[in-house]
Design an enzyme around this catalytic site. Structure first.
Site, short mmCIF file in Angstrom:
data_model
loop_
_atom_site.label_atom_id
_atom_site.label_comp_id
_atom_site.label_asym_id
_atom_site.label_seq_id
_atom_site.Cartn_x
_atom_site.Cartn_y
_atom_site.Cartn_z
NE ARG A 84 16.11 5.18 -11.29
CZ ARG A 84 16.84 6.40 -11.00
NH1 ARG A 84 17.94 6.38 -11.68
NH2 ARG A 84 16.34 7.24 -10.30
CB SER A 115 9.49 9.32 -9.60
OG SER A 115 10.45 10.26 -9.80
CB SER A 116 8.58 14.69 -7.56
OG SER A 116 10.08 14.53 -7.28
CG ASP A 157 17.86 12.32 -3.01
OD1 ASP A 157 17.33 11.22 -3.20
OD2 ASP A 157 17.91 13.04 -4.13
#
Length: 447
Positions: free
Chosen positions: A124, A171-172, A325
């Site tokens: 990631r 990505s936040s 999500d």
């Protein structure tokens, strides 16, 4: 359920009842870190009991933070503003909500730390966060592939001479990590600490959660749209004394979805109209699909169709950038739509617990759906009448895959969930709660 190789889901026909949601994962790990960085004692209630929060608790203990767990989601944290332990080897599993913020906080405090995780965590990306921290003088080295964990954090020459610039499109959590850690830098600075976002910022509601919680701990962040965030010199976290964690709005999506396809009513408590979580917007997505949604201050209720009696949801073509999500739940509901459905702007799925676009494409197709996908989109055509197929659903070591595909039990096919214990990441007793809401014809898959 941990270690159980599979779970055969009985055919489901109806869903109704009420669920008290577990604590929000996003809020739980933010609150734990904020409490550790704040001056004073914080009594936390409603904390999520899950793999990710246990990872954060274990890391904070290693770093010398005083913690007292009283059970039932109650934890007392004795914050001191900085971590007492200056050298540690931290294993953070696959918990992005622990790995990214701890990387930022440790890099700005200084010390000698090693941060690692499971193999998927090492796939990631974290390079955008590391690049931003280095602009403030942080010393961070990659121990494997450049741009990815594991990391070594050392003593840097920390300063706020210039803004830290971070990419917003992957990505936040990178921006959240910088924001949460920024007061560590601001305390000793005579100038404002500034963060600039390059490119489009995804998942903005998660940044709203971060800013809201920082304010609860006494730090106000001034922002210019979604481009520039400023923390004044001397800003420091102060304990609010006590703080309650909201129920998890992402987890709410599965139960509201049950109400959408199982008739309902299904009510979730712990989140509602007053929630600070962006994923409550999933209820509006359900309303667009024809589901009746009702709200209270701390509850949401869904009444929908009975798909076992031929009812269908309205097809959708939706941008899910703000709620990635909960978008996974919408993808599973596409199985019961009255036409093709399209999920757009979900590129962040590629760097989650697994490549969720690939995983969702693969598993929906097993059930008989026609699926197309691209870099940041999915198009799902529901199975035709008679086109459903029995399936063993792979969960890809992803808690949300397991929970989403529990919805497949309302179709006319036998569904086996592989590795159901992966839900322990956020909701260890999910399938028990699910079973308490659903009724049907156990062990029968004939119409």
């Amino acid at each position: 359920m941990t270690g159980q190789p599979y779970l055969d889901l009985p055919r489901a026909r109806q869903a109704r009842g009420q669920v008290a949601l577990p604590g929000s994962k996003s809020i739980s790990n933010r609150v734990l870190l904020l409490a550790a960085l704040a001056a004073g004692r914080t009594d936390i209630s409603g904390l999520l009991d899950s793999d990710d929060t246990r990872v954060m608790l274990a890391a904070l203990r290693q770093l010398g933070v005083e913690l007292a767990e009283a059970g039932e989601g109650r934890v007392t944290v004795g914050g001191a503003g900085r971590f007492p332990v200056k050298q540690a080897d931290l294993f953070l599993g696959n918990a992005g909500t622990a790995f990214r913020p701890l990387t930022a906080a440790l890099a700005l405090m200084g010390g000698q730390y090693r941060l690692s995780g499971v193999p998927r965590m090492h796939e990631r990306p974290i390079g955008d966060l590391v690049d931003a921290l280095r602009q403030w003088g942080a010393r961070i080295d990659y121990l494997g592939q450049a741009g990815y964990p594991p990391l070594a954090v050392g003593e840097g020459r920390i300063r706020a001479d210039a803004p830290a610039r971070v990419q917003g499109a992957v990505s936040s959590q990178f921006l959240t990590a910088l924001l949460l850690a920024a007061p560590v830098l601001a305390q000793g600075s005579d100038r404002p600490v500034v963060i600039e976002v390059a490119g489009e910022l995804i998942s903005k509601p998660y940044i709203e959660i971060t800013l809201n919680l920082m304010a609860r701990y006494g730090v106000q962040v001034r922002r210019d749209g979604w481009r520039t965030f400023t923390i004044e010199p001397g800003a420091a976290y102060r304990s609010p004394g006590a703080i309650a964690v909201e129920g998890d709005a992402s987890s709410a999506s599965y139960f509201l979805a049950l109400g959408a396809i199982g008739g309902g009513p299904v009510r979730v408590t712990g989140v509602g109209a007053d929630s600070i979580q962006g994923d409550v917007a999933f209820a509006r997505t359900l309303a667009d699909m024809g589901v009746q949604i009702d709200y209270g201050p701390d509850w949401i209720e869904a009444r929908g169709v009975r798909v076992d009696q031929g009812g269908r949801l309205k097809a959708f073509d939706t941008d899910f950038n703000l709620i990635p999500d909960a978008a996974m739940t919408a993808a599973a509901l596409a199985l019961y739509a009255d036409g093709p459905c399209r999920l757009r702007n979900i590129g962040s799925w590629r760097v989650k617990e697994t490549d969720r676009i690939h995983a969702m494409h693969t598993e929906l197709a097993k059930l008989g759906a026609e699926v197309e996908s691209g870099p940041d989109w999915l198009r799902i055509t529901p199975p035709a009448d008679g086109g459903w197929r029995d399936a063993h659903i792979g969960t890809w070591d992803d808690h949300r895959m397991a929970m989403c595909f529990s919805l497949a039990a309302f179709g006319p096919a036998a569904v086996r969930i592989l590795d159901p214990g992966c839900v322990s990441k956020t909701f260890p007793d999910y399938f028990d709660v699910y079973a308490g809401l659903v009724s049907g014809a156990p062990d029968s898959y004939d119409d």
